[in-house]
Scaffold this motif. Structure first.
Motif, PDB file in Angstrom:
ATOM      1  N   HIS A 189      18.043  12.763  -0.973  1.00  0.00           N
ATOM      2  CA  HIS A 189      17.950  13.668  -2.124  1.00  0.00           C
ATOM      3  C   HIS A 189      17.261  13.040  -3.333  1.00  0.00           C
ATOM      4  CE1 HIS A 189      20.684  16.521  -0.161  1.00  0.00           C
ATOM      5  NE2 HIS A 189      21.387  15.471   0.207  1.00  0.00           N
ATOM      6  N   ASN A 190      17.156  11.719  -3.381  1.00  0.00           N
ATOM      7  CA  ASN A 190      16.618  11.031  -4.545  1.00  0.00           C
ATOM      8  C   ASN A 190      15.091  10.992  -4.508  1.00  0.00           C
ATOM      9  OD1 ASN A 190      15.648   8.219  -5.770  1.00  0.00           O
ATOM     10  ND2 ASN A 190      17.459   8.898  -6.907  1.00  0.00           N
ATOM     11  N   ALA A 191      14.451  11.497  -5.562  1.00  0.00           N
ATOM     12  CA  ALA A 191      12.994  11.595  -5.584  1.00  0.00           C
ATOM     13  C   ALA A 191      12.318  10.224  -5.506  1.00  0.00           C
ATOM     14  CB  ALA A 191      12.541  12.333  -6.845  1.00  0.00           C
ATOM     15  N   ASP A 192      12.848   9.241  -6.211  1.00  0.00           N
ATOM     16  CA  ASP A 192      12.250   7.905  -6.182  1.00  0.00           C
ATOM     17  C   ASP A 192      12.309   7.312  -4.775  1.00  0.00           C
ATOM     18  OD1 ASP A 192      11.690   8.043  -8.874  1.00  0.00           O
ATOM     19  OD2 ASP A 192      13.499   6.977  -9.492  1.00  0.00           O
ATOM     20  N   ALA A 193      13.435   7.524  -4.109  1.00  0.00           N
ATOM     21  CA  ALA A 193      13.586   7.007  -2.747  1.00  0.00           C
ATOM     22  C   ALA A 193      12.632   7.704  -1.786  1.00  0.00           C
ATOM     23  CB  ALA A 193      15.030   7.187  -2.279  1.00  0.00           C
ATOM     24  N   VAL A 194      12.486   9.013  -1.942  1.00  0.00           N
ATOM     25  CA  VAL A 194      11.568   9.780  -1.098  1.00  0.00           C
ATOM     26  C   VAL A 194      10.142   9.268  -1.272  1.00  0.00           C
ATOM     27  CG1 VAL A 194      10.447  12.036  -0.877  1.00  0.00           C
ATOM     28  CG2 VAL A 194      12.942  11.878  -0.901  1.00  0.00           C
ATOM     29  N   CYS A 195       9.698   9.111  -2.505  1.00  0.00           N
ATOM     30  CA  CYS A 195       8.319   8.675  -2.770  1.00  0.00           C
ATOM     31  C   CYS A 195       8.070   7.267  -2.242  1.00  0.00           C
ATOM     32  CB  CYS A 195       8.028   8.736  -4.264  1.00  0.00           C
ATOM     33  SG  CYS A 195       8.028  10.410  -4.949  1.00  0.00           S
ATOM     34  N   ALA A 196       9.003   6.361  -2.479  1.00  0.00           N
ATOM     35  CA  ALA A 196       8.827   4.972  -2.048  1.00  0.00           C
ATOM     36  C   ALA A 196       8.726   4.863  -0.530  1.00  0.00           C
ATOM     37  CB  ALA A 196       9.983   4.119  -2.572  1.00  0.00           C
ATOM     38  N   ARG A 197       9.579   5.582   0.186  1.00  0.00           N
ATOM     39  CA  ARG A 197       9.574   5.459   1.650  1.00  0.00           C
ATOM     40  C   ARG A 197       8.318   6.088   2.249  1.00  0.00           C
ATOM     41  NH1 ARG A 197      11.928   9.768   4.675  1.00  0.00           N
ATOM     42  NH2 ARG A 197      12.855   8.327   6.166  1.00  0.00           N
ATOM     43  N   ILE A 198       7.849   7.200   1.686  1.00  0.00           N
ATOM     44  CA  ILE A 198       6.647   7.835   2.219  1.00  0.00           C
ATOM     45  C   ILE A 198       5.418   6.970   1.965  1.00  0.00           C
ATOM     46  CG2 ILE A 198       5.061   9.774   1.913  1.00  0.00           C
ATOM     47  CD1 ILE A 198       7.488  10.328   3.719  1.00  0.00           C
ATOM     48  N   LEU A 199       5.279   6.414   0.775  1.00  0.00           N
ATOM     49  CA  LEU A 199       4.151   5.526   0.500  1.00  0.00           C
ATOM     50  C   LEU A 199       4.178   4.311   1.421  1.00  0.00           C
ATOM     51  CD1 LEU A 199       3.987   5.674  -3.401  1.00  0.00           C
ATOM     52  CD2 LEU A 199       2.426   6.769  -1.765  1.00  0.00           C
ATOM     53  N   ALA A 200       5.374   3.807   1.682  1.00  0.00           N
ATOM     54  CA  ALA A 200       5.499   2.660   2.589  1.00  0.00           C
ATOM     55  C   ALA A 200       5.099   3.039   4.012  1.00  0.00           C
ATOM     56  CB  ALA A 200       6.933   2.136   2.560  1.00  0.00           C
ATOM     57  N   MET A 201       5.482   4.227   4.457  1.00  0.00           N
ATOM     58  CA  MET A 201       5.128   4.679   5.804  1.00  0.00           C
ATOM     59  C   MET A 201       3.620   4.881   5.934  1.00  0.00           C
ATOM     60  SD  MET A 201       8.045   7.380   7.036  1.00  0.00           S
ATOM     61  CE  MET A 201       9.803   7.069   6.822  1.00  0.00           C
ATOM     62  N   LEU A 202       3.009   5.477   4.923  1.00  0.00           N
ATOM     63  CA  LEU A 202       1.565   5.684   4.972  1.00  0.00           C
ATOM     64  C   LEU A 202       0.813   4.359   4.954  1.00  0.00           C
ATOM     65  CD1 LEU A 202       1.223   8.739   2.559  1.00  0.00           C
ATOM     66  CD2 LEU A 202       1.039   8.757   5.055  1.00  0.00           C
ATOM     67  N   GLU A 203       1.298   3.410   4.165  1.00  0.00           N
ATOM     68  CA  GLU A 203       0.672   2.086   4.118  1.00  0.00           C
ATOM     69  C   GLU A 203       0.780   1.386   5.461  1.00  0.00           C
ATOM     70  OE1 GLU A 203      -1.483  -0.980   2.706  1.00  0.00           O
ATOM     71  OE2 GLU A 203      -0.994   0.788   1.501  1.00  0.00           O
ATOM     72  N   ALA A 204       1.955   1.499   6.098  1.00  0.00           N
ATOM     73  CA  ALA A 204       2.195   0.823   7.377  1.00  0.00           C
ATOM     74  C   ALA A 204       1.682   1.619   8.570  1.00  0.00           C
ATOM     75  CB  ALA A 204       3.696   0.576   7.538  1.00  0.00           C
ATOM     76  N   ARG A 205       1.364   2.914   8.337  1.00  0.00           N
ATOM     77  CA  ARG A 205       1.019   3.823   9.428  1.00  0.00           C
ATOM     78  C   ARG A 205       2.109   3.798  10.492  1.00  0.00           C
ATOM     79  NH1 ARG A 205      -5.581   3.004  10.117  1.00  0.00           N
ATOM     80  NH2 ARG A 205      -6.081   3.441   7.929  1.00  0.00           N
ATOM     81  N   ALA A 206       3.327   3.929  10.020  1.00  0.00           N
ATOM     82  CA  ALA A 206       4.481   3.818  10.905  1.00  0.00           C
ATOM     83  C   ALA A 206       5.670   4.575  10.327  1.00  0.00           C
ATOM     84  CB  ALA A 206       4.865   2.349  11.098  1.00  0.00           C
ATOM     85  N   LEU A 207       6.556   5.031  11.223  1.00  0.00           N
ATOM     86  CA  LEU A 207       7.870   5.477  10.794  1.00  0.00           C
ATOM     87  C   LEU A 207       8.663   4.247  10.395  1.00  0.00           C
ATOM     88  CD1 LEU A 207       9.051   8.000  13.551  1.00  0.00           C
ATOM     89  CD2 LEU A 207       8.071   8.528  11.309  1.00  0.00           C
TER      90      LEU A 207
END
Length: 258
Positions: A189-207
């Protein structure tokens, strides 16, 4: 990191006088909309309104078929035979196509909802049956699949146009499947957590699983659920974070497997 990405949301899930979500606000933020087809949620009036608003905002329209379970919002598992799955998806896609045309638009993609999606993510035969139903209606439709799952495998086996999806507001288990909603931390539910994890996934090209494991996958689109209270805030925050990272938000093209 990818330079282009699609942001999608599930919507059209109100029913009669019972409202669900904030479709009008979301459609000003996202690039693709997955619109309920009346089985797990939605009705003809809700579909018509959501389709018209999607056309007005230049948002890609998708059919979002689910199990016939209005009371359970399509999130309760049911036994379903392959023939039933084909017909279930074909029927709902046809309804979505009709409503989209009436609104001056067209259905460009299809994404399974709820329990049907989770079952198909685990069962390749079920996923294939669902997608065969869709492709029988429109051979060129783009199948939005939960990346790295049996949905992904089935769509590739059919040679279909595809877009691979990750979820912004849902945690992953170690097998790459979505965590059960009943488990603590499964819905984020936390917007900061959502943004951080998605940017990390896109950077890593991984779940990135809840345990921190990286599972390499293809990523074409990011989903937010439209029925959570903070969806509009999450969507806006995520769009701003993606654009600040230099990414362009646009509708996925949908490529056939090589």
């Amino acid at each position: 990191m990818t330079r282009q990405i699609d942001l999608n949301a599930d919507m059209g899930e109100s029913f009669g006088p019972w409202p669900m979500g904030a479709d009008a606000a979301l459609l000003k933020i996202i690039t693709s909309a997955n619109i309920a087809c009346g089985f797990h949620a939605g009705d003809p009036d809700v579909m018509a309104q959501a389709m018209a608003q999607a056309v007005e905002n230049g948002v890609g329209i998708g059919a979002h078929p689910g199990l016939p379970d209005l009371q359970g919002f399509g999130r309760r598992r049911m036994q379903i035979a392959p023939t039933e799955a084909r017909n279930l998806v074909a029927y709902q896609l046809g309804a979505a196509q009709a409503m989209a045309r009436a609104a001056g638009g067209q259905v460009r993609h299809l994404k399974l909802h709820g329990a049907l999606a989770n079952m198909a993510a685990e069962d390749e035969a079920l996923a294939r049956a669902c997608y065969e139903g869709a492709l029988a209606v429109d051979p060129d439709i783009i199948l939005v699949v939960i990346t790295g799952t049996k949905q992904d495998t089935a769509a590739r086996g059919l040679g279909a146009r595809m877009a691979n999806e990750i979820f912004a507001d849902r945690a992953y288990s170690e097998d790459g499947l979505l965590m059960d909603r009943r488990l603590p931390g499964a819905v984020i539910h936390n917007a900061d957590a959502v943004c951080a994890r998605i940017l990390a996934m896109l950077e890593a090209r991984a779940l990135i699983t809840a345990q921190g494991t990286h599972l390499p996958v293809q990523i074409d689109t990011i989903c937010l659920h439209g029925d959570t209270q903070e969806t509009v805030k999450l969507a806006y925050s995520l769009r701003m974070a993606l654009e600040s990272a230099g990414m362009t938000l646009c509708q996925f093209k949908g490529a056939r497997p090589a």
